[in-house]
Design a protein around this motif. Sequence first.
Motif, PDB file in Angstrom:
ATOM      1  N   ALA A  42      10.859   6.890  -1.964  1.00 32.38           N
ATOM      2  CA  ALA A  42      10.131   7.871  -1.163  1.00 32.38           C
ATOM      3  C   ALA A  42       8.651   7.529  -1.045  1.00 32.38           C
ATOM      4  O   ALA A  42       7.965   8.046  -0.157  1.00 32.38           O
ATOM      5  N   HIS A  43       8.162   6.652  -1.922  1.00 37.55           N
ATOM      6  CA  HIS A  43       6.750   6.279  -1.893  1.00 37.55           C
ATOM      7  C   HIS A  43       6.510   4.952  -1.163  1.00 37.55           C
ATOM      8  O   HIS A  43       5.429   4.380  -1.258  1.00 37.55           O
ATOM      9  N   LEU A  44       7.528   4.475  -0.457  1.00 41.38           N
ATOM     10  CA  LEU A  44       7.371   3.336   0.446  1.00 41.38           C
ATOM     11  C   LEU A  44       7.562   3.851   1.857  1.00 41.38           C
ATOM     12  O   LEU A  44       8.586   4.479   2.168  1.00 41.38           O
ATOM     13  N   LEU A  45       6.594   3.618   2.721  1.00 37.24           N
ATOM     14  CA  LEU A  45       6.646   4.107   4.092  1.00 37.24           C
ATOM     15  C   LEU A  45       6.745   2.939   5.062  1.00 37.24           C
ATOM     16  O   LEU A  45       6.008   1.958   4.945  1.00 37.24           O
ATOM     17  N   ILE A  46       7.670   3.057   6.024  1.00 34.21           N
ATOM     18  CA  ILE A  46       7.841   2.045   7.065  1.00 34.21           C
ATOM     19  C   ILE A  46       7.323   2.625   8.370  1.00 34.21           C
ATOM     20  O   ILE A  46       7.789   3.677   8.827  1.00 34.21           O
ATOM     21  N   THR A  47       6.352   1.951   8.967  1.00 31.04           N
ATOM     22  CA  THR A  47       5.714   2.416  10.187  1.00 31.04           C
ATOM     23  C   THR A  47       5.492   1.218  11.109  1.00 31.04           C
ATOM     24  O   THR A  47       5.788   0.080  10.753  1.00 31.04           O
TER      25      THR A  47
ATOM     26  N   LYS B  68       9.102   5.023  10.972  1.00 34.50           N
ATOM     27  CA  LYS B  68      10.513   4.636  10.924  1.00 34.50           C
ATOM     28  C   LYS B  68      11.272   5.312   9.781  1.00 34.50           C
ATOM     29  O   LYS B  68      12.416   5.720   9.945  1.00 34.50           O
ATOM     30  N   GLY B  69      10.661   5.385   8.617  1.00 34.99           N
ATOM     31  CA  GLY B  69      11.365   5.975   7.492  1.00 34.99           C
ATOM     32  C   GLY B  69      10.730   5.565   6.177  1.00 34.99           C
ATOM     33  O   GLY B  69       9.644   4.996   6.138  1.00 34.99           O
ATOM     34  N   ASP B  70      11.441   5.838   5.092  1.00 34.50           N
ATOM     35  CA  ASP B  70      10.915   5.469   3.779  1.00 34.50           C
ATOM     36  C   ASP B  70      11.701   4.284   3.226  1.00 34.50           C
ATOM     37  O   ASP B  70      12.479   3.638   3.933  1.00 34.50           O
ATOM     38  N   GLY B  71      11.490   4.002   1.943  1.00 33.08           N
ATOM     39  CA  GLY B  71      12.072   2.810   1.352  1.00 33.08           C
ATOM     40  C   GLY B  71      13.583   2.764   1.348  1.00 33.08           C
ATOM     41  O   GLY B  71      14.175   1.687   1.215  1.00 33.08           O
ATOM     42  N   ALA B  72      14.240   3.913   1.525  1.00 30.73           N
ATOM     43  CA  ALA B  72      15.703   3.923   1.581  1.00 30.73           C
ATOM     44  C   ALA B  72      16.215   3.188   2.813  1.00 30.73           C
ATOM     45  O   ALA B  72      17.378   2.777   2.848  1.00 30.73           O
ATOM     46  N   LEU B  73      15.361   3.012   3.831  1.00 30.16           N
ATOM     47  CA  LEU B  73      15.767   2.369   5.073  1.00 30.16           C
ATOM     48  C   LEU B  73      15.329   0.906   5.150  1.00 30.16           C
ATOM     49  O   LEU B  73      15.565   0.254   6.167  1.00 30.16           O
ATOM     50  N   LEU B  74      14.701   0.395   4.107  1.00 26.26           N
ATOM     51  CA  LEU B  74      14.284  -1.006   4.110  1.00 26.26           C
ATOM     52  C   LEU B  74      15.390  -1.857   3.506  1.00 26.26           C
ATOM     53  O   LEU B  74      15.820  -1.627   2.375  1.00 26.26           O
ATOM     54  N   VAL B  75      15.868  -2.838   4.270  1.00 23.99           N
ATOM     55  CA  VAL B  75      16.931  -3.717   3.783  1.00 23.99           C
ATOM     56  C   VAL B  75      16.429  -5.151   3.756  1.00 23.99           C
ATOM     57  O   VAL B  75      15.490  -5.517   4.470  1.00 23.99           O
TER      58      VAL B  75
ATOM     59  N   ILE C 258       2.314  -6.065   4.571  1.00 18.77           N
ATOM     60  CA  ILE C 258       2.805  -5.441   3.338  1.00 18.77           C
ATOM     61  C   ILE C 258       1.600  -5.009   2.508  1.00 18.77           C
ATOM     62  O   ILE C 258       0.727  -5.830   2.190  1.00 18.77           O
ATOM     63  N   TYR C 259       1.546  -3.735   2.138  1.00 24.83           N
ATOM     64  CA  TYR C 259       0.354  -3.170   1.490  1.00 24.83           C
ATOM     65  C   TYR C 259       0.736  -2.350   0.258  1.00 24.83           C
ATOM     66  O   TYR C 259       1.787  -1.713   0.218  1.00 24.83           O
ATOM     67  N   VAL C 260      -0.167  -2.340  -0.708  1.00 28.62           N
ATOM     68  CA  VAL C 260      -0.055  -1.478  -1.883  1.00 28.62           C
ATOM     69  C   VAL C 260      -1.384  -0.738  -2.015  1.00 28.62           C
ATOM     70  O   VAL C 260      -2.463  -1.339  -1.874  1.00 28.62           O
ATOM     71  N   VAL C 261      -1.317   0.557  -2.292  1.00 25.24           N
ATOM     72  CA  VAL C 261      -2.529   1.369  -2.435  1.00 25.24           C
ATOM     73  C   VAL C 261      -2.900   1.449  -3.909  1.00 25.24           C
ATOM     74  O   VAL C 261      -2.062   1.779  -4.762  1.00 25.24           O
ATOM     75  N   GLY C 262      -4.154   1.133  -4.208  1.00 22.47           N
ATOM     76  CA  GLY C 262      -4.625   1.165  -5.582  1.00 22.47           C
ATOM     77  C   GLY C 262      -4.829   2.573  -6.099  1.00 22.47           C
ATOM     78  O   GLY C 262      -4.766   3.559  -5.353  1.00 22.47           O
ATOM     79  N   ASP C 263      -5.121   2.683  -7.390  1.00 27.16           N
ATOM     80  CA  ASP C 263      -5.282   3.998  -8.015  1.00 27.16           C
ATOM     81  C   ASP C 263      -6.475   4.772  -7.468  1.00 27.16           C
ATOM     82  O   ASP C 263      -6.538   5.994  -7.591  1.00 27.16           O
TER      83      ASP C 263
ATOM     84  N   VAL D  70       3.426   2.157  -1.202  1.00 27.35           N
ATOM     85  CA  VAL D  70       3.684   0.870  -0.558  1.00 27.35           C
ATOM     86  C   VAL D  70       3.865   1.127   0.928  1.00 27.35           C
ATOM     87  O   VAL D  70       4.508   2.108   1.320  1.00 27.35           O
ATOM     88  N   HIS D  71       3.295   0.254   1.755  1.00 34.25           N
ATOM     89  CA  HIS D  71       3.436   0.368   3.212  1.00 34.25           C
ATOM     90  C   HIS D  71       3.988  -0.931   3.783  1.00 34.25           C
ATOM     91  O   HIS D  71       3.512  -2.026   3.444  1.00 34.25           O
ATOM     92  N   VAL D  72       4.992  -0.793   4.630  1.00 30.22           N
ATOM     93  CA  VAL D  72       5.500  -1.895   5.435  1.00 30.22           C
ATOM     94  C   VAL D  72       5.202  -1.514   6.876  1.00 30.22           C
ATOM     95  O   VAL D  72       5.809  -0.595   7.424  1.00 30.22           O
ATOM     96  N   HIS D  73       4.217  -2.191   7.461  1.00 39.22           N
ATOM     97  CA  HIS D  73       3.700  -1.785   8.774  1.00 39.22           C
ATOM     98  C   HIS D  73       3.951  -2.915   9.770  1.00 39.22           C
ATOM     99  O   HIS D  73       3.380  -4.004   9.657  1.00 39.22           O
TER     100      HIS D  73
END
Length: 329
Positions: free
Chosen positions: A80-85, A142-149, A173-178, A277-280
């Motif tokens: 749920a904390h990975l977003l696909i856009t 597009k969705g969250d990490g459940a839709l990334l294959v 591909i991105y990761v957000v820091g603290d 995490v972002h997959v854009h």
Amino acid sequence: MRLMQIRNETGQRAVVATLGDRSATVPGFATVYELARAAIREKRGIETVVAAAGHGETVDRAALLASDRVLAPIDHPDPAHLLITGTGLTHLGSASARDAMHKSVAAEEATLTDSMKMFRMGLEGGKPAAGAVGVQPEWFYKGDGALLVGPGAPLVAPSFAQDGGEEPEIAGIYVVGDNGQPYRVGFSLANEFSDHVMERVNYLYLAHSKLRPCSAGPELLVGALPDDVRGRSRVLRGGKAIFDEPFLSGEANMSHTIANLEHHHFKYAFFRRPGQVHVHTFGTATLSIAAGIKTEPGDVFEIESEAFGLPLRNALAYAAEEPVAVAQL
């Protein structure tokens, strides 16, 4: 440097780094997410962290891919904390298509479609001077990490889909820091799978058409995206190509800079939550449906580009119909 996420022969996860002719596991890291978080925490680049970790077991990347042991290039412990856009109307296409587009956007304002108006906005304002903010692009969820294959996994369209069509793209591909700072890990090939028939009914159906799986990988390119990315997009049926066309990406073939697309995504605080995490995906100008191809279950989409190493292949499948009802509490 390129990175892959794999499962070894015992089923355990590992990260593989490829630098030059050497491909080896990275000791101490089971996922790219862990690697990225370590780089952020230590305030070092990923290549530096990988070099410091040393070389693990040497691997055969092609053999790993053939044995279905290569995963998507990034994931999150909680999907749920990975977003696909993604963004659209960002690419110029071939030289001939580019020329035709420029002629079209010279038409009277009243005759332009909304899509062509947005494309023109990108041509005129998508590449601002350094430090300036350009025009915002079309954007979709597009969705969250459940839709990334990952590579080799099927792209499953819902039973009600009118089409299952490929979109050969590059994904950031991105990761957000603290502290809420987004960090770009790198770029990968992506198939931003969509329902083009539904979309063409009315452009307001675009949001529906994008709620589909997305594939990415096999390899993640660390560092800057080449200015001119060239590859092939194919649709294979029974092992034979029924569609085989070049696709172009990189800023030389785009109406927006990567920095401008990133700015207009991450300007929303919702997309800068620590640990995300972002997959854009950045868009495409090559679609088999534009060539009259009607995809069928079992067709295999193949996207390749030398800059990204191994090809990305996924077969088309459709989900079984399932009843949907809302229950009253």
